[in-house]
Design a protein around this motif. Structure first.
Motif, PDB file in Angstrom:
ATOM      1  N   ASP A  96      27.509  97.152  51.510  1.00  0.00           N
ATOM      2  CA  ASP A  96      27.170  95.721  51.475  1.00  0.00           C
ATOM      3  C   ASP A  96      27.212  95.198  52.914  1.00  0.00           C
ATOM      4  OD1 ASP A  96      26.920  92.980  51.167  1.00  0.00           O
ATOM      5  OD2 ASP A  96      28.139  92.911  49.345  1.00  0.00           O
ATOM      6  N   ASP A  97      26.087  95.371  53.627  1.00  0.00           N
ATOM      7  CA  ASP A  97      26.048  95.067  55.060  1.00  0.00           C
ATOM      8  C   ASP A  97      26.486  93.642  55.372  1.00  0.00           C
ATOM      9  OD1 ASP A  97      25.122  97.611  55.487  1.00  0.00           O
ATOM     10  OD2 ASP A  97      23.145  97.037  56.226  1.00  0.00           O
ATOM     11  N   GLN A  98      25.962  92.684  54.606  1.00  0.00           N
ATOM     12  CA  GLN A  98      26.260  91.290  54.922  1.00  0.00           C
ATOM     13  C   GLN A  98      27.735  90.970  54.710  1.00  0.00           C
ATOM     14  OE1 GLN A  98      23.861  89.190  56.328  1.00  0.00           O
ATOM     15  NE2 GLN A  98      25.720  88.031  56.791  1.00  0.00           N
ATOM     16  N   ALA A  99      28.319  91.487  53.628  1.00  0.00           N
ATOM     17  CA  ALA A  99      29.743  91.237  53.365  1.00  0.00           C
ATOM     18  C   ALA A  99      30.615  91.874  54.448  1.00  0.00           C
ATOM     19  CB  ALA A  99      30.128  91.763  51.985  1.00  0.00           C
ATOM     20  N   ASN A 100      30.248  93.086  54.868  1.00  0.00           N
ATOM     21  CA  ASN A 100      31.008  93.767  55.924  1.00  0.00           C
ATOM     22  C   ASN A 100      30.946  92.977  57.227  1.00  0.00           C
ATOM     23  OD1 ASN A 100      31.652  95.950  54.251  1.00  0.00           O
ATOM     24  ND2 ASN A 100      29.830  97.090  54.820  1.00  0.00           N
ATOM     25  N   LEU A 101      29.738  92.538  57.582  1.00  0.00           N
ATOM     26  CA  LEU A 101      29.537  91.785  58.815  1.00  0.00           C
ATOM     27  C   LEU A 101      30.315  90.461  58.768  1.00  0.00           C
ATOM     28  CD1 LEU A 101      26.128  91.386  60.618  1.00  0.00           C
ATOM     29  CD2 LEU A 101      27.516  89.386  60.168  1.00  0.00           C
ATOM     30  N   ASP A 102      30.220  89.767  57.627  1.00  0.00           N
ATOM     31  CA  ASP A 102      30.917  88.483  57.480  1.00  0.00           C
ATOM     32  C   ASP A 102      32.429  88.650  57.603  1.00  0.00           C
ATOM     33  OD1 ASP A 102      28.504  87.182  57.141  1.00  0.00           O
ATOM     34  OD2 ASP A 102      28.644  87.097  54.955  1.00  0.00           O
ATOM     35  N   LEU A 103      32.946  89.752  57.059  1.00  0.00           N
ATOM     36  CA  LEU A 103      34.393  89.981  57.116  1.00  0.00           C
ATOM     37  C   LEU A 103      34.833  90.216  58.564  1.00  0.00           C
ATOM     38  CD1 LEU A 103      37.142  90.335  55.830  1.00  0.00           C
ATOM     39  CD2 LEU A 103      36.541  92.702  55.286  1.00  0.00           C
ATOM     40  N   VAL A 104      34.089  91.025  59.315  1.00  0.00           N
ATOM     41  CA  VAL A 104      34.439  91.256  60.723  1.00  0.00           C
ATOM     42  C   VAL A 104      34.383  89.946  61.503  1.00  0.00           C
ATOM     43  CG1 VAL A 104      33.617  92.310  62.880  1.00  0.00           C
ATOM     44  CG2 VAL A 104      33.892  93.711  60.836  1.00  0.00           C
ATOM     45  N   LEU A 105      33.338  89.167  61.293  1.00  0.00           N
ATOM     46  CA  LEU A 105      33.239  87.878  61.993  1.00  0.00           C
ATOM     47  C   LEU A 105      34.422  86.980  61.646  1.00  0.00           C
ATOM     48  CD1 LEU A 105      29.449  86.906  61.897  1.00  0.00           C
ATOM     49  CD2 LEU A 105      30.788  87.717  63.846  1.00  0.00           C
ATOM     50  N   GLY A 106      34.802  86.978  60.361  1.00  0.00           N
ATOM     51  CA  GLY A 106      35.945  86.169  59.947  1.00  0.00           C
ATOM     52  C   GLY A 106      37.241  86.616  60.609  1.00  0.00           C
ATOM     53  N   GLN A 107      37.395  87.935  60.743  1.00  0.00           N
ATOM     54  CA  GLN A 107      38.617  88.468  61.359  1.00  0.00           C
ATOM     55  C   GLN A 107      38.674  88.184  62.861  1.00  0.00           C
ATOM     56  OE1 GLN A 107      37.849  92.392  59.781  1.00  0.00           O
ATOM     57  NE2 GLN A 107      39.614  92.288  58.430  1.00  0.00           N
ATOM     58  N   LEU A 108      37.520  87.904  63.461  1.00  0.00           N
ATOM     59  CA  LEU A 108      37.459  87.659  64.909  1.00  0.00           C
ATOM     60  C   LEU A 108      37.335  86.170  65.248  1.00  0.00           C
ATOM     61  CD1 LEU A 108      35.071  90.540  66.062  1.00  0.00           C
ATOM     62  CD2 LEU A 108      37.566  90.490  66.115  1.00  0.00           C
ATOM     63  N   THR A 109      37.441  85.302  64.248  1.00  0.00           N
ATOM     64  CA  THR A 109      37.221  83.864  64.473  1.00  0.00           C
ATOM     65  C   THR A 109      38.012  83.334  65.664  1.00  0.00           C
ATOM     66  OG1 THR A 109      36.767  83.508  62.132  1.00  0.00           O
ATOM     67  CG2 THR A 109      37.373  81.576  63.416  1.00  0.00           C
ATOM     68  N   ASP A 110      39.283  83.705  65.770  1.00  0.00           N
ATOM     69  CA  ASP A 110      40.147  83.166  66.821  1.00  0.00           C
ATOM     70  C   ASP A 110      40.171  84.017  68.092  1.00  0.00           C
ATOM     71  OD1 ASP A 110      40.823  81.102  65.108  1.00  0.00           O
ATOM     72  OD2 ASP A 110      42.547  82.180  64.279  1.00  0.00           O
ATOM     73  N   VAL A 111      39.369  85.082  68.137  1.00  0.00           N
ATOM     74  CA  VAL A 111      39.360  85.963  69.309  1.00  0.00           C
ATOM     75  C   VAL A 111      38.376  85.401  70.337  1.00  0.00           C
ATOM     76  CG1 VAL A 111      38.864  88.296  70.149  1.00  0.00           C
ATOM     77  CG2 VAL A 111      39.946  87.978  67.915  1.00  0.00           C
ATOM     78  N   PRO A 112      38.852  85.129  71.577  1.00  0.00           N
ATOM     79  CA  PRO A 112      37.955  84.554  72.588  1.00  0.00           C
ATOM     80  C   PRO A 112      36.839  85.515  72.973  1.00  0.00           C
ATOM     81  CG  PRO A 112      40.081  85.125  73.569  1.00  0.00           C
ATOM     82  CD  PRO A 112      40.224  85.331  72.099  1.00  0.00           C
ATOM     83  N   ASP A 113      35.746  84.935  73.474  1.00  0.00           N
ATOM     84  CA  ASP A 113      34.548  85.731  73.766  1.00  0.00           C
ATOM     85  C   ASP A 113      34.842  86.919  74.684  1.00  0.00           C
ATOM     86  OD1 ASP A 113      33.178  83.996  72.188  1.00  0.00           O
ATOM     87  OD2 ASP A 113      32.163  82.938  73.812  1.00  0.00           O
ATOM     88  N   GLU A 114      35.735  86.730  75.662  1.00  0.00           N
ATOM     89  CA  GLU A 114      35.979  87.808  76.632  1.00  0.00           C
ATOM     90  C   GLU A 114      36.777  88.967  76.034  1.00  0.00           C
ATOM     91  OE1 GLU A 114      39.250  84.699  77.280  1.00  0.00           O
ATOM     92  OE2 GLU A 114      37.087  84.678  76.912  1.00  0.00           O
ATOM     93  N   ARG A 115      37.293  88.789  74.819  1.00  0.00           N
ATOM     94  CA  ARG A 115      38.047  89.887  74.184  1.00  0.00           C
ATOM     95  C   ARG A 115      37.343  90.429  72.943  1.00  0.00           C
ATOM     96  NH1 ARG A 115      42.911  87.656  72.469  1.00  0.00           N
ATOM     97  NH2 ARG A 115      43.191  89.606  71.371  1.00  0.00           N
ATOM     98  N   ARG A 116      36.027  90.210  72.861  1.00  0.00           N
ATOM     99  CA  ARG A 116      35.277  90.638  71.673  1.00  0.00           C
ATOM    100  C   ARG A 116      34.510  91.944  71.939  1.00  0.00           C
ATOM    101  NH1 ARG A 116      34.835  86.136  67.901  1.00  0.00           N
ATOM    102  NH2 ARG A 116      32.892  86.955  67.057  1.00  0.00           N
ATOM    103  N   GLY A 117      35.117  92.831  72.742  1.00  0.00           N
ATOM    104  CA  GLY A 117      34.498  94.123  73.028  1.00  0.00           C
ATOM    105  C   GLY A 117      34.501  95.031  71.805  1.00  0.00           C
ATOM    106  N   ALA A 118      33.494  95.889  71.728  1.00  0.00           N
ATOM    107  CA  ALA A 118      33.388  96.829  70.603  1.00  0.00           C
ATOM    108  C   ALA A 118      32.505  97.994  71.027  1.00  0.00           C
ATOM    109  CB  ALA A 118      32.788  96.135  69.381  1.00  0.00           C
ATOM    110  N   ALA A 119      32.526  99.033  70.229  1.00  0.00           N
ATOM    111  CA  ALA A 119      31.620 100.162  70.464  1.00  0.00           C
ATOM    112  C   ALA A 119      31.107 100.668  69.131  1.00  0.00           C
ATOM    113  CB  ALA A 119      32.328 101.296  71.207  1.00  0.00           C
ATOM    114  N   PHE A 120      29.818 100.939  69.091  1.00  0.00           N
ATOM    115  CA  PHE A 120      29.275 101.734  67.995  1.00  0.00           C
ATOM    116  C   PHE A 120      29.564 103.195  68.336  1.00  0.00           C
ATOM    117  CE2 PHE A 120      26.056  98.381  66.696  1.00  0.00           C
ATOM    118  CZ  PHE A 120      26.542  98.251  65.403  1.00  0.00           C
TER     119      PHE A 120
END
Length: 201
Positions: free
Chosen positions: A98-122
């Motif tokens: 469920d791509d959209q649910a997965n994406l929404d959950l990650v975004l929700g978990q990062l709500t309070d994380v500032p832009d400079e700490r939103r690093g990730a890797a595929f």
């Protein structure tokens, strides 16, 4: 012509490997997918790492078909989530795929994380298993940052929120050829090219 099975029903993955082989001028290999062979049961992805899952899938495909087989396991590793969702990327929301649910959950978990700490890797690990022959496991990583709302129609999964290093567009806004040249899966698959060449010779 040597047939090589990609243990996937994802047409985009098959197309990507075919394009990479063509670009590298590797001939004598016919890439087929799971839709082209008799059905066999999918083993559950129970490995703790991408490497374990990819190797298990490739071994299962060889056992079922006798063909040289490539399998991959990939996902998103988010710095602020200690590398998660990782191997759980496709089922992070609790329901597989469920791509959209997965994406929404990650975004929700990062709500309070500032832009400079939103690093990730595929991350993509690809395994090539040859009947009676070698087992090769390779890993490709694609670094970037996660934005706060999705953009773009190309790609799937977490692509709409992932902006690769050096880019202003998300990976869902890149053309397929651009994505092949940069992506984690493209990087991993290119590491298999020499091994695939040897199968074609």
């Amino acid at each position: 012509m040597t047939r090589v099975l990609v243990a996937s029903r994802n047409a985009k993955k098959l197309g990507e490997l075919r394009r990479i082989l063509a670009d590298a001028e590797v001939s004598g290999i016919e890439i087929i997918g799971l839709a082209d062979v008799p059905e066999f049961p999918d083993a559950p992805e129970t490995g703790a790492t991408f490497e374990e899952n990819a190797l298990a899938k490739a071994r299962d495909a060889v056992a079922a078909t006798g063909l040289p087989s490539i399998a991959d396991d990939s996902g998103l590793a988010v710095d602020a989530l200690n590398g998660m969702p990782g191997v759980l990327s496709a089922r992070w929301s609790g329901k597989h795929g469920d791509d959209q649910a997965n994406l929404d959950l990650v975004l929700g978990q990062l709500t309070d994380v500032p832009d400079e700490r939103r690093g990730a890797a595929f991350v993509c690990t690809a395994a090539l298993v040859v009947p009676g022959g070698p087992e090769v496991v390779v890993r490709g990583e694609w670094r970037g940052t996660l934005i706060r709302a999705g953009r773009g129609e190309n790609g799937f999964g977490y692509d709409p929120i992932f902006v690769p290093e050096g880019e202003t567009r998300t990976s869902a806004e890149l053309a397929p050829a651009e994505k092949d040249a940069q992506s984690h899966r493209g990087r991993a698959l290119r590491l298999l090219l020499d091994h695939l060449r040897s199968l074609a010779d």
